[in-house]
Scaffold this motif. Structure first.
Motif: not given
Length: 199
Positions: A38-41, A43-45, A49-50, A60
């Protein structure tokens, strides 16, 4: 790292946001699957920021498209580098398998990114045209290289060689024996080519 074509982002990475996002997508999409990440993964990696993702890629789907375009560009450059080192039409054609051997030998090899993406994404996805473009390019490459050898029934032979090429990738992915798969594929390609070019 799962055969990422870009270095993975690290803490304090100073590369531009686009490059960090693309490097994260490359590693995670290839290593775990487009639909599983997902997008959150991402972004974290990537450590961004989103809002950066949406201002850079928009969605995506667009990131998937950029990831596949980068994979196509990387594969094409690898093959062209191998082609450039060969003079005879026969060796140029077989060097495509040498380029494939280089890819299969990379740590974390999981198979063809385009095959995996094509299986995961519906026909209307943004990545599908990139998969189609790659496929058209590799088919045309085999046809051109076979014709250069003077082989009989060049288009039919190009289709056979592409099947051998694809088969080596699948065998390497499924069996985990890339060196053996590509050696067998190259030998098969050479035998088919030699049979088609004998007077």
């Amino acid at each position: 790292m799962a055969t990422a074509t870009l270095p993975a982002p690290t803490k304090g990475d100073r590369r531009p946001v686009r490059e960090r996002l693309l490097a994260s997508a490359d590693e995670l999409f290839y290593g775990e699957g487009i639909n599983n990440v997902g997008i959150d993964r991402i972004l974290e990696h990537a450590g961004v920021a989103k809002a950066s993702l949406y201002s850079t890629f928009g969605s995506k789907d667009e990131l998937v498209r950029a990831y596949l375009e980068h994979r196509h560009s990387t594969r094409r450059a690898r093959i062209e580098r191998h082609l450039a080192g060969k003079r005879s039409p026969r060796e140029r054609l077989l060097s495509v398998f040498d380029a494939q051997a280089e890819a299969l030998a990379q740590p974390g090899f999981r198979g063809c990114a385009f095959l995996m993406a094509n299986a995961e994404q519906p026909g209307e996805s943004r990545g599908k045209p990139v998969c189609d473009e790659y496929r058209a390019w590799i088919r045309a490459l085999f046809v051109r290289l076979v014709k250069d050898t003077g082989a009989r029934r060049a288009e039919a032979l190009a289709r056979q060689l592409l099947l051998v090429y694809d088969g080596a990738t699948v065998a390497a992915q499924m069996d985990g024996q890339g060196a053996e798969a590509i050696a067998a594929a190259r030998a098969t390609a050479a035998a088919l080519l030699d049979a088609a070019t004998k007077a």
